[in-house]
Design a protein around this motif. Structure first.
Motif, PDB file in Angstrom:
ATOM      1  N   THR A 115       0.806  -1.212   0.000  1.00 32.88           N
ATOM      2  CA  THR A 115       0.000   0.000   0.000  1.00 32.88           C
ATOM      3  C   THR A 115       0.847   1.274   0.000  1.00 32.88           C
ATOM      4  OG1 THR A 115      -1.821   1.148   1.096  1.00 32.88           O
ATOM      5  CG2 THR A 115      -0.183   0.120   2.521  1.00 32.88           C
ATOM      6  N   ARG A 116       0.330   2.309  -0.654  1.00 35.27           N
ATOM      7  CA  ARG A 116       0.938   3.645  -0.585  1.00 35.27           C
ATOM      8  C   ARG A 116       0.025   4.602   0.194  1.00 35.27           C
ATOM      9  NH1 ARG A 116       6.253   3.060  -2.354  1.00 35.27           N
ATOM     10  NH2 ARG A 116       6.267   1.656  -4.153  1.00 35.27           N
ATOM     11  N   PHE A 117      -0.995   4.033   0.834  1.00 31.68           N
ATOM     12  CA  PHE A 117      -1.980   4.874   1.513  1.00 31.68           C
ATOM     13  C   PHE A 117      -1.324   5.786   2.544  1.00 31.68           C
ATOM     14  CE2 PHE A 117      -4.768   5.463   5.223  1.00 31.68           C
ATOM     15  CZ  PHE A 117      -5.814   6.149   4.638  1.00 31.68           C
ATOM     16  N   TRP A 118      -0.419   5.248   3.343  1.00 31.34           N
ATOM     17  CA  TRP A 118       0.124   6.024   4.449  1.00 31.34           C
ATOM     18  C   TRP A 118       1.165   7.039   4.013  1.00 31.34           C
ATOM     19  CZ3 TRP A 118      -2.829   5.758   8.432  1.00 31.34           C
ATOM     20  CH2 TRP A 118      -3.536   4.583   8.710  1.00 31.34           C
ATOM     21  N   SER A 119       1.613   6.959   2.769  1.00 28.67           N
ATOM     22  CA  SER A 119       2.579   7.938   2.266  1.00 28.67           C
ATOM     23  C   SER A 119       2.001   8.842   1.184  1.00 28.67           C
ATOM     24  CB  SER A 119       3.821   7.214   1.712  1.00 28.67           C
ATOM     25  OG  SER A 119       3.459   6.302   0.679  1.00 28.67           O
ATOM     26  N   ASP A 120       0.739   8.629   0.820  1.00 30.06           N
ATOM     27  CA  ASP A 120       0.106   9.455  -0.216  1.00 30.06           C
ATOM     28  C   ASP A 120      -0.109  10.892   0.262  1.00 30.06           C
ATOM     29  OD1 ASP A 120      -0.007   7.557  -2.156  1.00 30.06           O
ATOM     30  OD2 ASP A 120      -2.090   6.978  -1.792  1.00 30.06           O
ATOM     31  N   LYS A 121      -0.374  11.779  -0.705  1.00 29.61           N
ATOM     32  CA  LYS A 121      -0.778  13.146  -0.373  1.00 29.61           C
ATOM     33  C   LYS A 121      -2.198  13.117   0.193  1.00 29.61           C
ATOM     34  CE  LYS A 121       1.948  15.578  -3.882  1.00 29.61           C
ATOM     35  NZ  LYS A 121       1.895  16.468  -5.080  1.00 29.61           N
ATOM     36  N   TRP A 122      -2.417  13.875   1.228  1.00 28.57           N
ATOM     37  CA  TRP A 122      -3.736  13.966   1.852  1.00 28.57           C
ATOM     38  C   TRP A 122      -4.179  15.415   1.885  1.00 28.57           C
ATOM     39  CZ3 TRP A 122      -1.787  10.918   6.711  1.00 28.57           C
ATOM     40  CH2 TRP A 122      -1.706   9.555   6.404  1.00 28.57           C
ATOM     41  N   ASP A 123      -5.446  15.652   1.548  1.00 24.18           N
ATOM     42  CA  ASP A 123      -6.003  16.979   1.834  1.00 24.18           C
ATOM     43  C   ASP A 123      -6.505  16.970   3.276  1.00 24.18           C
ATOM     44  OD1 ASP A 123      -8.440  15.620   1.896  1.00 24.18           O
ATOM     45  OD2 ASP A 123      -8.958  16.185  -0.158  1.00 24.18           O
ATOM     46  N   GLY A 124      -7.116  18.044   3.711  1.00 25.68           N
ATOM     47  CA  GLY A 124      -7.520  18.149   5.111  1.00 25.68           C
ATOM     48  C   GLY A 124      -8.445  17.046   5.568  1.00 25.68           C
ATOM     49  N   ALA A 125      -9.489  16.777   4.776  1.00 23.54           N
ATOM     50  CA  ALA A 125     -10.453  15.758   5.162  1.00 23.54           C
ATOM     51  C   ALA A 125      -9.842  14.363   5.111  1.00 23.54           C
ATOM     52  CB  ALA A 125     -11.677  15.831   4.243  1.00 23.54           C
ATOM     53  N   ALA A 126      -9.050  14.087   4.068  1.00 29.75           N
ATOM     54  CA  ALA A 126      -8.419  12.774   3.941  1.00 29.75           C
ATOM     55  C   ALA A 126      -7.430  12.532   5.078  1.00 29.75           C
ATOM     56  CB  ALA A 126      -7.718  12.660   2.592  1.00 29.75           C
ATOM     57  N   GLU A 127      -6.721  13.565   5.450  1.00 30.04           N
ATOM     58  CA  GLU A 127      -5.757  13.416   6.546  1.00 30.04           C
ATOM     59  C   GLU A 127      -6.476  13.124   7.863  1.00 30.04           C
ATOM     60  OE1 GLU A 127      -1.997  15.788   8.599  1.00 30.04           O
ATOM     61  OE2 GLU A 127      -3.192  16.748   7.040  1.00 30.04           O
ATOM     62  N   LYS A 128      -7.598  13.794   8.085  1.00 27.55           N
ATOM     63  CA  LYS A 128      -8.354  13.553   9.312  1.00 27.55           C
ATOM     64  C   LYS A 128      -8.842  12.118   9.376  1.00 27.55           C
ATOM     65  CE  LYS A 128     -12.184  15.383  12.055  1.00 27.55           C
ATOM     66  NZ  LYS A 128     -13.259  16.414  12.128  1.00 27.55           N
ATOM     67  N   ARG A 129      -9.333  11.594   8.246  1.00 23.77           N
ATOM     68  CA  ARG A 129      -9.812  10.210   8.216  1.00 23.77           C
ATOM     69  C   ARG A 129      -8.654   9.233   8.413  1.00 23.77           C
ATOM     70  NH1 ARG A 129     -12.881  12.290   3.873  1.00 23.77           N
ATOM     71  NH2 ARG A 129     -11.355  11.421   2.403  1.00 23.77           N
ATOM     72  N   ALA A 130      -7.535   9.489   7.731  1.00 31.49           N
ATOM     73  CA  ALA A 130      -6.386   8.592   7.830  1.00 31.49           C
ATOM     74  C   ALA A 130      -5.824   8.567   9.252  1.00 31.49           C
ATOM     75  CB  ALA A 130      -5.301   9.015   6.842  1.00 31.49           C
ATOM     76  N   CYS A 131      -5.690   9.726   9.852  1.00 34.77           N
ATOM     77  CA  CYS A 131      -5.148   9.784  11.205  1.00 34.77           C
ATOM     78  C   CYS A 131      -6.120   9.193  12.223  1.00 34.77           C
ATOM     79  CB  CYS A 131      -4.788  11.225  11.568  1.00 34.77           C
ATOM     80  SG  CYS A 131      -3.418  11.888  10.583  1.00 34.77           S
ATOM     81  N   GLY A 132      -7.411   9.319  11.941  1.00 30.49           N
ATOM     82  CA  GLY A 132      -8.395   8.660  12.800  1.00 30.49           C
ATOM     83  C   GLY A 132      -8.282   7.152  12.708  1.00 30.49           C
TER      84      GLY A 132
END
Length: 488
Positions: free
Chosen positions: A303-320
């Motif tokens: 997976t590249r999910f944890w190293s991908d670019k995140w916008d604000g909402a995506a980052e909040k979901r990923a960090c959650g």
């Protein structure tokens, strides 16, 4: 022994145990000179209390500090920078006899992708096997190597990224060892013969039942939890997703067991077919590894999910999602490799996600690096500097000599080389080993586009990496055109 303790005229010093026996004897002599009831009570008290006192002293002297937790990211066939990274982690090789010394209590995790790209993949696999065997019976040391996507590719017989130089060298050694013509008969084998023989030897080395093949199949977990207290950390090559944990019992053990079972099923099937080529092929074949969620494009190895670019909402979901993963695994942070970071290791999600792949191999940038957690302080160690990953402080070291000095003085945190916790210096834990390879001569620079603006580097590979990375060109694009494959 403690020199000078309780010594008299010309006699040797007494050890701490001898000191306690001497004190007990003196007390008994004092007790024997009196016959009063109070003296007898005192004597009995001496005999009862002293053993407990002695036991307390012994147990406190045996207390050891928790091991230093260390991680080495993707190595990709570069033995030279592997050794230099191990030195940063506190595991050094003696120049005189090529044995290995552990400086303090060390728990080492290698995050996968030892093989491919560089010319000494097999030598590094053998090195880590030797280190693991050496520490197997020592509770103060441990070595864990994870399964990366490039190890998985060997199990899938995908050898596209094995260095040509390594394959050719293996083939040359194989043919010449068998004395099948060649120089002895005045004829050369040629590169084609070396290449074919090398591929056969490589495939056999990674097959089921061979030492290297069994190491990669059955001793490389997808996930690992290491460290204690504030250093308790979850490790994965590319990063685990919450769905994987939930599907496999909400535990690291559940994920690893499922992965091992799937690999074993495929491996045993393939071995049976190889050993019985004329047998009826009606046996039920297990699923291909790449079709399983633990090995597909969004798996802990790909997976590249944890190293991908995140916008604000995506980052909040990923960090959650990361918070839920850390709660399930009872860990403080997740550490991953797989995707090269510029100009060094990075953190995300409030310092709870650490991305530590920095392109150690000369096939990429060529630089030594180690991730270290000691007494709750997390550092990224390079040759020449130490960065506090969870505080943002950087200490610049004057020369590499300062890091060598750190190994001998126990100044592990400030000097970046790492002696043992609690000021342990140069602990005599060694592994004797034979020479496993020469310094890699592979100088080709390979770039990779990242989302970070890189600081200028001090070598020409770094400069090319910076230029091509920002332009979106370089070898990555070239490989995409040639193979249609975007993996690293």
């Amino acid at each position: 022994r403690v020199p000078g303790a309780w010594s008299d005229q010309g006699s040797r010093g007494l050890a701490s145990g001898d000191t306690m026996m001497f004190a007990t004897s003196m007390r008994r002599q004092r007790c024997s000179r009196h016959v009063s009831p109070s003296a007898l009570v005192f004597a009995i008290a001496c005999l009862v209390v002293m053993p407990f006192f002695t036991e307390g002293v012994a147990s406190s002297s045996q207390t050891t500090a928790p091991p230093r937790l260390v991680a080495i990211p993707d190595l990709h066939g570069d033995l030279h920078y592997t050794k230099r990274s191990l030195r940063l982690a506190g595991i050094s090789q003696d120049d005189d006899d090529e044995s290995w010394r552990f400086h303090g209590n060390i728990e080492l995790v290698q995050t996968g992708d030892i093989v491919d790209r560089g010319e000494q993949s097999m030598a590094i696999v053998e090195l880590f096997m030797a280190l693991k065997n050496f520490t197997a019976d020592d509770e103060s040391q441990s070595i864990t190597a994870l399964l990366g996507n490039h190890e998985l590719m060997q199990l899938q017989h995908d050898f596209r990224y094995v260095a040509r130089e390594e394959i050719t060298k293996l083939g040359k050694e194989s043919l010449e060892r068998q004395n099948l013509g060649g120089n002895e008969m005045g004829t050369g084998y040629g590169l084609r013969a070396y290449w074919q023989a090398g591929q056969m030897r490589w495939r056999k080395a990674f097959s089921d039942g061979e030492p290297i093949g069994d190491e990669v199949r059955y001793r490389r977990p997808l996930l690992h939890v290491g460290g204690v207290n504030s250093c308790t950390t979850l490790f994965s090559h590319a990063g685990v997703r919450l769905a994987h944990l939930r599907k496999y019992g909400n535990s690291v053990e559940g994920v690893n067991t499922a992965a091992f079972d799937a690999i074993e099923a495929v491996s045993k099937h393939e071995k049976h077919e190889t050993e019985n080529p004329n047998e009826n092929k009606q046996r039920l074949r297990p699923p291909f590894l790449g079709t399983l969620d633990l090995f597909d494009h969004d798996s802990p190895v790909w997976t590249r999910f944890w190293s991908d670019k995140w916008d604000g909402a995506a980052e909040k979901r990923a960090c959650g999602e990361l918070d839920e993963i850390l709660n399930l695994t009872n860990t403080k942070r997740m550490v991953i490799g797989h995707t090269i970071q510029q100009p060094g290791m990075k953190t995300r999600c409030g310092k709870k996600l650490h991305l530590i792949d920095v392109g150690i191999s000369k096939a990429y940038l060529g630089m030594a690096a180690a991730w270290v957690c000691e007494r709750g302080t997390v550092t990224a160690r390079y040759e020449g500097r130490v960065e506090m990953l969870e505080t943002g402080v950087t200490e610049v070291l004057e020369t590499g000599v300062e890091q060598e000095k750190g190994l001998e003085t126990g100044d592990g945190l400030e000097r970046g080389a790492g002696a043992g916790a609690g000021g342990e210096t140069n602990v005599g834990r060694r592994i004797s080993g034979e020479k496993v390879g020469q310094t890699s001569s592979h100088d080709e620079s390979r770039g990779h586009t990242t989302d970070a603006s890189a600081a200028p580097r001090s070598n020409w590979r770094g400069l090319l990496f910076d230029f091509f990375g920002r332009k979106g060109l370089g070898v990555k694009g070239e490989r995409e055109r040639e193979t249609g494959n975007t993996e690293l």
